[in-house]
Design a protein around this motif. Structure first.
Motif, short mmCIF file in Angstrom:
data_model
loop_
_atom_site.label_atom_id
_atom_site.label_comp_id
_atom_site.label_asym_id
_atom_site.label_seq_id
_atom_site.Cartn_x
_atom_site.Cartn_y
_atom_site.Cartn_z
N THR A 131 0.84 -1.20 0.00
CA THR A 131 0.00 0.00 0.00
C THR A 131 0.87 1.24 0.00
O THR A 131 0.63 2.19 -0.76
N LEU A 132 1.89 1.25 0.85
CA LEU A 132 2.82 2.38 0.90
C LEU A 132 3.46 2.62 -0.46
O LEU A 132 3.49 3.75 -0.95
N LEU A 133 3.97 1.58 -1.07
CA LEU A 133 4.64 1.73 -2.36
C LEU A 133 3.69 2.22 -3.44
O LEU A 133 4.04 3.10 -4.23
N ASP A 134 2.47 1.69 -3.46
CA ASP A 134 1.49 2.13 -4.45
C ASP A 134 1.17 3.61 -4.29
O ASP A 134 1.14 4.37 -5.25
N ARG A 135 0.95 4.04 -3.04
CA ARG A 135 0.62 5.45 -2.80
C ARG A 135 1.81 6.37 -3.09
O ARG A 135 1.64 7.45 -3.64
N ALA A 136 2.98 5.93 -2.69
CA ALA A 136 4.18 6.75 -2.94
C ALA A 136 4.42 6.89 -4.44
O ALA A 136 4.72 7.98 -4.94
N SER B 34 19.56 12.66 1.73
CA SER B 34 19.02 11.74 0.72
C SER B 34 18.33 12.55 -0.37
O SER B 34 18.24 13.77 -0.29
N ASP B 35 17.85 11.82 -1.35
CA ASP B 35 17.05 12.44 -2.41
C ASP B 35 15.56 12.21 -2.17
O ASP B 35 14.74 12.44 -3.06
N ALA B 36 15.21 11.72 -0.99
CA ALA B 36 13.82 11.39 -0.67
C ALA B 36 12.98 12.63 -0.44
O ALA B 36 13.50 13.70 -0.11
N THR B 37 11.69 12.45 -0.59
CA THR B 37 10.74 13.52 -0.27
C THR B 37 10.09 13.30 1.10
O THR B 37 9.53 14.23 1.66
N LEU B 38 10.18 12.08 1.62
CA LEU B 38 9.67 11.73 2.95
C LEU B 38 10.71 10.91 3.68
O LEU B 38 11.36 10.05 3.06
N ALA B 39 10.83 11.14 4.98
CA ALA B 39 11.71 10.29 5.80
C ALA B 39 11.02 9.97 7.11
O ALA B 39 10.36 10.83 7.70
N ALA C 103 5.42 -1.69 11.79
CA ALA C 103 4.05 -1.50 11.32
C ALA C 103 3.61 -0.05 11.49
O ALA C 103 2.99 0.55 10.59
N HIS C 104 3.93 0.54 12.63
CA HIS C 104 3.52 1.92 12.88
C HIS C 104 4.27 2.90 11.97
O HIS C 104 3.67 3.85 11.46
N ALA C 105 5.54 2.64 11.74
CA ALA C 105 6.31 3.51 10.85
C ALA C 105 5.74 3.47 9.43
O ALA C 105 5.62 4.52 8.77
N LEU C 106 5.38 2.29 8.96
CA LEU C 106 4.76 2.18 7.63
C LEU C 106 3.44 2.94 7.59
O LEU C 106 3.14 3.64 6.61
N ASP C 107 2.66 2.82 8.66
CA ASP C 107 1.38 3.56 8.73
C ASP C 107 1.59 5.07 8.72
O ASP C 107 0.82 5.80 8.10
N ILE C 108 2.63 5.53 9.39
CA ILE C 108 2.94 6.97 9.40
C ILE C 108 3.25 7.44 7.97
O ILE C 108 2.76 8.48 7.53
N LEU C 109 4.05 6.66 7.27
CA LEU C 109 4.39 7.03 5.88
C LEU C 109 3.15 7.01 5.00
O LEU C 109 2.93 7.93 4.20
N ILE C 110 2.32 6.00 5.14
CA ILE C 110 1.08 5.93 4.35
C ILE C 110 0.21 7.15 4.64
O ILE C 110 -0.35 7.76 3.72
N GLY C 111 0.10 7.51 5.92
CA GLY C 111 -0.72 8.66 6.30
C GLY C 111 -0.22 9.98 5.76
O GLY C 111 -0.97 10.96 5.67
N ALA C 112 1.05 10.04 5.39
CA ALA C 112 1.64 11.26 4.85
C ALA C 112 1.40 11.41 3.35
O ALA C 112 1.74 12.45 2.77
N LEU C 113 0.82 10.39 2.75
CA LEU C 113 0.61 10.39 1.30
C LEU C 113 -0.87 10.51 0.96
O LEU C 113 -1.72 10.04 1.72
N PRO C 114 -1.18 11.09 -0.19
CA PRO C 114 -2.58 11.15 -0.60
C PRO C 114 -3.16 9.75 -0.75
O PRO C 114 -2.47 8.84 -1.21
N GLY C 115 -4.42 9.58 -0.35
CA GLY C 115 -5.05 8.28 -0.35
C GLY C 115 -5.63 7.89 -1.64
O GLY C 115 -6.02 6.85 -1.97
#
Length: 157
Positions: A6-11, A88-93, A145-157
């Motif tokens: 889910t994280l990868l798809d949203r990112a 990094s070259d990331a947009t989210l960390a 699990a919580h870290a992945l959820d935080i990243l998902i929550g930072a992305l448009p659904g």
């Protein structure tokens, strides 16, 4: 669908890229993300900074922050996340630092994990989660699990 998928798809859909800064998980968040085929389109890099010296040298965490707050603190997590983004070259960390166990103290009990999310153009946001004395393996799994959820929550659904 798996949380990491889910994280990868949203990112991917958002054009976002991800970096991790990990202490108590020792790279498990990065591993969860990179276990998914195609993760290279989204995952930029991970920093495993288990020691205070690594947090300072690799992420730029200020020694005075470590001295004032200790490694397991929202202040250190925020500096870890900001450092990962800057290096990094990331947009989210996402960053994690905690007491996986066994052990801990009255002041910093087993199961306490501090998280932070940094994104380009914004101040890091940090939080503390008390997972409780579940044991090292369970605390680390819950942290991932919580870290992945935080990243998902930072992305448009």
């Amino acid at each position: 669908m798996d949380t990491a998928e889910t994280l990868l798809d949203r990112a991917r859909a958002a054009g976002a890229t991800i970096a991790t800064a990990e202490s108590c998980t020792g790279g498990m968040i990065a591993a969860a993300i990179t276990d998914i085929a195609g993760s290279s389109a989204v995952f930029d890099r991970g920093f495993v900074t288990y020691s205070n010296a690594a947090k300072t040298q690799m992420l730029g965490v200020a020694p005075k922050t470590l001295e004032a707050h200790g490694a397991v603190s929202e202040a250190v997590a925020a500096e870890m996340a900001a450092g990962a983004l800057a290096r990094s070259d990331a947009t989210l960390a996402v960053a994690v630092t905690g007491i996986a166990g066994p052990g801990g103290s009255d002041h910093k009990p087993e199961g306490r994990v501090c998280f932070a999310l940094a994104r380009r153009g914004a101040a890091p946001v940090a939080e503390t989660v008390e997972f409780g004395p579940r044991g090292r393996t369970a605390v680390r799994a819950a942290t991932v699990a919580h870290a992945l959820d935080i990243l998902i929550g930072a992305l448009p659904g």
